[in-house]
Design an enzyme around this catalytic site. Structure first.
Site, PDB file in Angstrom:
ATOM      1  N   SER A  19       1.807 -24.362 -58.224  1.00 23.35           N
ATOM      2  CA  SER A  19       1.958 -23.570 -56.761  1.00 23.35           C
ATOM      3  C   SER A  19       2.777 -24.551 -55.818  1.00 23.35           C
ATOM      4  O   SER A  19       3.284 -25.316 -55.476  1.00 23.35           O
ATOM      5  CB  SER A  19       0.551 -23.286 -56.648  1.00 23.35           C
ATOM      6  OG  SER A  19       0.095 -24.362 -56.572  1.00 23.35           O
ATOM      7  N   GLU A  21       3.614 -24.689 -51.774  1.00 19.86           N
ATOM      8  CA  GLU A  21       2.721 -24.630 -50.237  1.00 19.86           C
ATOM      9  C   GLU A  21       3.606 -24.791 -48.779  1.00 19.86           C
ATOM     10  O   GLU A  21       4.171 -25.581 -48.415  1.00 19.86           O
ATOM     11  CB  GLU A  21       1.689 -26.039 -49.782  1.00 19.86           C
ATOM     12  CG  GLU A  21       0.488 -25.763 -49.037  1.00 19.86           C
ATOM     13  CD  GLU A  21      -0.272 -26.496 -48.771  1.00 19.86           C
ATOM     14  OE1 GLU A  21      -1.082 -26.573 -48.874  1.00 19.86           O
ATOM     15  OE2 GLU A  21      -0.581 -27.160 -47.348  1.00 19.86           O
ATOM     16  N   ASP A 113      -9.963 -29.141 -39.167  1.00 24.24           N
ATOM     17  CA  ASP A 113     -10.091 -30.001 -38.444  1.00 24.24           C
ATOM     18  C   ASP A 113     -11.008 -29.460 -37.180  1.00 24.24           C
ATOM     19  O   ASP A 113     -10.970 -28.296 -36.556  1.00 24.24           O
ATOM     20  CB  ASP A 113      -9.350 -30.959 -38.642  1.00 24.24           C
ATOM     21  CG  ASP A 113      -8.825 -31.922 -39.722  1.00 24.24           C
ATOM     22  OD1 ASP A 113     -10.431 -32.237 -39.892  1.00 24.24           O
ATOM     23  OD2 ASP A 113      -7.512 -31.077 -40.046  1.00 24.24           O
ATOM     24  N   PHE A 223       0.556 -40.511 -40.553  1.00 20.06           N
ATOM     25  CA  PHE A 223      -0.283 -39.120 -40.356  1.00 20.06           C
ATOM     26  C   PHE A 223      -0.914 -40.145 -41.422  1.00 20.06           C
ATOM     27  O   PHE A 223      -2.923 -39.357 -41.453  1.00 20.06           O
ATOM     28  CB  PHE A 223       0.392 -38.249 -40.672  1.00 20.06           C
ATOM     29  CG  PHE A 223       0.122 -36.975 -41.066  1.00 20.06           C
ATOM     30  CD1 PHE A 223      -0.587 -36.153 -40.497  1.00 20.06           C
ATOM     31  CD2 PHE A 223       0.661 -35.732 -42.910  1.00 20.06           C
ATOM     32  CE1 PHE A 223      -1.282 -34.544 -40.666  1.00 20.06           C
ATOM     33  CE2 PHE A 223      -0.320 -35.193 -43.259  1.00 20.06           C
ATOM     34  CZ  PHE A 223      -0.778 -34.181 -41.584  1.00 20.06           C
ATOM     35  N   HIS A 273       0.763 -29.155 -57.651  1.00 26.29           N
ATOM     36  CA  HIS A 273       0.756 -28.072 -56.853  1.00 26.29           C
ATOM     37  C   HIS A 273       1.464 -29.269 -55.558  1.00 26.29           C
ATOM     38  O   HIS A 273       1.411 -30.109 -55.005  1.00 26.29           O
ATOM     39  CB  HIS A 273      -0.815 -27.752 -56.015  1.00 26.29           C
ATOM     40  CG  HIS A 273      -0.577 -27.437 -54.211  1.00 26.29           C
ATOM     41  ND1 HIS A 273      -0.747 -25.854 -54.134  1.00 26.29           N
ATOM     42  CD2 HIS A 273      -1.233 -27.540 -52.775  1.00 26.29           C
ATOM     43  CE1 HIS A 273      -0.557 -25.624 -52.887  1.00 26.29           C
ATOM     44  NE2 HIS A 273      -0.378 -26.245 -52.335  1.00 26.29           N
TER      45      HIS A 273
HETATM   46  P1  FAD Z   1     -15.336 -29.611 -46.804  1.00 26.26           P
HETATM   47  O1  FAD Z   1     -14.296 -29.106 -48.479  1.00 26.26           O
HETATM   48  O2  FAD Z   1     -16.455 -28.601 -45.933  1.00 26.26           O
HETATM   49  O3  FAD Z   1     -15.183 -31.214 -46.493  1.00 26.26           O
HETATM   50  C1  FAD Z   1     -14.634 -32.385 -46.390  1.00 26.26           C
HETATM   51  C2  FAD Z   1     -15.190 -32.939 -47.143  1.00 26.26           C
HETATM   52  O4  FAD Z   1     -16.370 -34.078 -45.411  1.00 26.26           O
HETATM   53  C3  FAD Z   1     -16.433 -33.340 -47.753  1.00 26.26           C
HETATM   54  O5  FAD Z   1     -16.218 -33.894 -49.127  1.00 26.26           O
HETATM   55  C4  FAD Z   1     -17.946 -33.842 -47.206  1.00 26.26           C
HETATM   56  O6  FAD Z   1     -18.535 -34.977 -47.839  1.00 26.26           O
HETATM   57  C5  FAD Z   1     -16.912 -34.581 -45.842  1.00 26.26           C
HETATM   58  N1  FAD Z   1     -17.908 -34.231 -45.015  1.00 26.26           N
HETATM   59  C6  FAD Z   1     -18.102 -32.436 -43.604  1.00 26.26           C
HETATM   60  N2  FAD Z   1     -18.712 -32.664 -43.092  1.00 26.26           N
HETATM   61  C7  FAD Z   1     -19.436 -33.358 -43.848  1.00 26.26           C
HETATM   62  C8  FAD Z   1     -20.738 -33.846 -42.353  1.00 26.26           C
HETATM   63  N3  FAD Z   1     -21.390 -33.218 -41.160  1.00 26.26           N
HETATM   64  N4  FAD Z   1     -20.914 -35.106 -42.676  1.00 26.26           N
HETATM   65  C9  FAD Z   1     -20.628 -36.200 -43.515  1.00 26.26           C
HETATM   66  N5  FAD Z   1     -19.813 -35.753 -44.338  1.00 26.26           N
HETATM   67  C10 FAD Z   1     -19.081 -34.595 -44.208  1.00 26.26           C
HETATM   68  N6  FAD Z   1      -6.456 -28.104 -42.790  1.00 26.26           N
HETATM   69  C11 FAD Z   1      -5.948 -26.839 -42.080  1.00 26.26           C
HETATM   70  O7  FAD Z   1      -6.329 -27.184 -40.458  1.00 26.26           O
HETATM   71  N7  FAD Z   1      -5.582 -25.607 -41.958  1.00 26.26           N
HETATM   72  C12 FAD Z   1      -4.987 -25.025 -43.649  1.00 26.26           C
HETATM   73  O8  FAD Z   1      -4.261 -24.895 -43.847  1.00 26.26           O
HETATM   74  C13 FAD Z   1      -5.216 -26.922 -44.040  1.00 26.26           C
HETATM   75  N8  FAD Z   1      -4.627 -26.709 -45.745  1.00 26.26           N
HETATM   76  C14 FAD Z   1      -5.833 -27.627 -47.132  1.00 26.26           C
HETATM   77  C15 FAD Z   1      -5.315 -27.720 -47.635  1.00 26.26           C
HETATM   78  C16 FAD Z   1      -5.324 -28.388 -48.760  1.00 26.26           C
HETATM   79  C17 FAD Z   1      -5.279 -28.630 -49.767  1.00 26.26           C
HETATM   80  C18 FAD Z   1      -6.048 -29.789 -48.362  1.00 26.26           C
HETATM   81  C19 FAD Z   1      -6.373 -31.002 -49.301  1.00 26.26           C
HETATM   82  C20 FAD Z   1      -6.390 -29.777 -46.859  1.00 26.26           C
HETATM   83  C21 FAD Z   1      -5.836 -28.549 -46.221  1.00 26.26           C
HETATM   84  N9  FAD Z   1      -6.453 -29.195 -44.383  1.00 26.26           N
HETATM   85  C22 FAD Z   1      -5.992 -27.459 -43.550  1.00 26.26           C
HETATM   86  C23 FAD Z   1      -6.375 -29.980 -43.907  1.00 26.26           C
HETATM   87  C24 FAD Z   1      -8.363 -29.986 -44.373  1.00 26.26           C
HETATM   88  O9  FAD Z   1      -8.934 -28.362 -43.040  1.00 26.26           O
HETATM   89  C25 FAD Z   1      -9.129 -31.261 -43.370  1.00 26.26           C
HETATM   90  O10 FAD Z   1      -8.839 -32.288 -44.530  1.00 26.26           O
HETATM   91  C26 FAD Z   1     -10.929 -30.647 -43.372  1.00 26.26           C
HETATM   92  O11 FAD Z   1     -10.421 -32.256 -42.112  1.00 26.26           O
HETATM   93  C27 FAD Z   1     -11.297 -30.680 -44.006  1.00 26.26           C
HETATM   94  O12 FAD Z   1     -12.056 -29.363 -44.499  1.00 26.26           O
HETATM   95  P2  FAD Z   1     -12.049 -29.108 -46.425  1.00 26.26           P
HETATM   96  O13 FAD Z   1     -12.338 -27.474 -45.630  1.00 26.26           O
HETATM   97  O14 FAD Z   1     -12.074 -30.772 -47.213  1.00 26.26           O
HETATM   98  O15 FAD Z   1     -13.959 -29.895 -45.864  1.00 26.26           O
END
Ligand code: FAD
Length: 307
Positions: A19, A21, A113, A223, A273
């Site tokens: 896939s 991105e 983020d 980064f 990916h």
């Molecule tokens: P979550 O899955 O909700 O949390 C990630 C981890 O953080 C969890 O494992 C959890 O243990 C820890 N955590 C979260 N909150 C807390 C808390 N309050 N206390 C303690 N631990 C905590 N960003 C963008 O803006 N746009 C995108 O399109 C985008 N695409 C992405 C695609 C991929 C495949 C990946 C890996 C990342 C991408 N990101 C993107 C970045 C992502 O948004 C960041 O890494 C963000 O910090 C976490 O999002 P998440 O969905 O992984 O969070």
């Protein structure tokens, strides 16, 4: 072992799934680059192509426009990234509805983020989804989307430990996610150890390695730490002295990424990916080395440096 010696056996390309991105363009030139990349990689018949969602939801419109164009002009299956940054549940649900209306059936569901920048502490919107697990549940309650989520082989920088991190992944899966894509990583042992931990936690969805071919090592170094990804010393050595030599850098980048994916194939990985950064050439070369061949024959060759 030399990377080239590993290429000797024929890799059964048709047993692998890829896939790709892309990020939505912010100018006409970038739009052309994006579409050249999509069309060049399309013949590899990717399982899906995903389009990112800008920090703080800043690219809702271009993400949607890109996904709509993929749906109308290609046979590719798009997946839209979606985050919950600075948005109430109602606002996020409205975006999901809009994407559903456009024909999107697959989301990469993310928390996102802080708008203060990667690494700043995250504060959910007071009426919003607090994390990706809640977002997955919200999307699934709305419609039976296919949901992919993130995973972190070196744990997310905000996670105090692996248990907390993997617990979040488990919650995302329990709420309906059926695939995870990893943050980029460069040490395959780290990935393998992580997958073992995930399986021990009773999570059985595919943990698809996110492969980042390195276009600019200097930028990556700044980064990577913020994303919780380590750059091994051996890798820094391979790019040493190439800051002003983009052509050699591209060749080294292709060798590094090819070495990584071939090693993952040897370890039994079948799904990949690619973070394309809207540039096709390195990813094209790596897919070719993986044994994949374009469905419509090989695309025209362009110089690596130009990609
Ligand atoms: P979550 O899955 O909700 O949390 C990630 C981890 O953080 C969890 O494992 C959890 O243990 C820890 N955590 C979260 N909150 C807390 C808390 N309050 N206390 C303690 N631990 C905590 N960003 C963008 O803006 N746009 C995108 O399109 C985008 N695409 C992405 C695609 C991929 C495949 C990946 C890996 C990342 C991408 N990101 C993107 C970045 C992502 O948004 C960041 O890494 C963000 O910090 C976490 O999002 P998440 O969905 O992984 O969070």
């Amino acid at each position: 072992m030399s990377v080239f010696r590993r290429f000797a056996p024929v890799i059964p390309g048709n047993a692998l799934n890829v896939s790709f991105e892309f990020f939505p363009p912010s100018s006409g030139d970038m739009e052309s680059q994006l579409w050249e990349s999509i069309m060049r990689l399309a013949p590899f018949n990717p399982e899906f192509v995903s389009v990112t969602y800008g920090a703080g939801g800043s690219t809702r419109k271009p993400t949607l426009a890109t996904v709509e164009r993929i749906l109308s002009e290609t046979k590719l299956a798009p997946a839209a990234h979606l985050t919950c940054v600075n948005a109430s549940r109602d606002e996020v649900d409205a975006v999901a509805r809009e994407f559903w209306g456009a024909g999107v059936r697959h989301f990469v569901a993310l928390r996102g983020d802080s708008t203060d920048g990667i690494g700043s502490s995250y504060r959910p919107h007071k009426d919003g989804y607090r994390n990706a697990a809640e977002l997955v549940a919200g999307l699934k309650a709305f419609a039976d989307f296919e949901i992919t989520v993130s995973a972190y082989p070196e744990k997310h920088p905000e996670s105090p430990d692996f248990m907390t991190d993997i617990d979040m992944l488990k919650r995302k899966v329990d709420n309906g996610a059926t695939r995870a894509i990893t943050q980029f990583f460069f040490d395959n042992d780290t990935y393998e150890r992580y997958v073992e931990r995930v399986r021990r936690a009773g999570i059985y969805i595919p943990i698809v390695p996110g492969i980042l071919p390195v276009h600019n090592f200097g930028q990556l170094s700044k980064f990577a730490g913020l994303c919780g990804a380590t750059i091994p010393d051996w890798m820094a050595k391979r790019f040493e002295g190439l800051d002003k030599d983009p052509q050699t850098r591209s060749l080294v980048a292709a060798a590094v990424a090819a070495d990584q994916v071939m090693n993952l194939v040897e370890r039994g990985v079948q799904d990949f990916h690619f973070y394309t950064m809207n540039r096709a050439q390195l990813v094209y070369a790596i897919c070719h080395l993986l044994g994949l061949r374009g469905a419509q024959g090989n695309a025209p060759v362009t110089s690596i440096a130009a990609a």
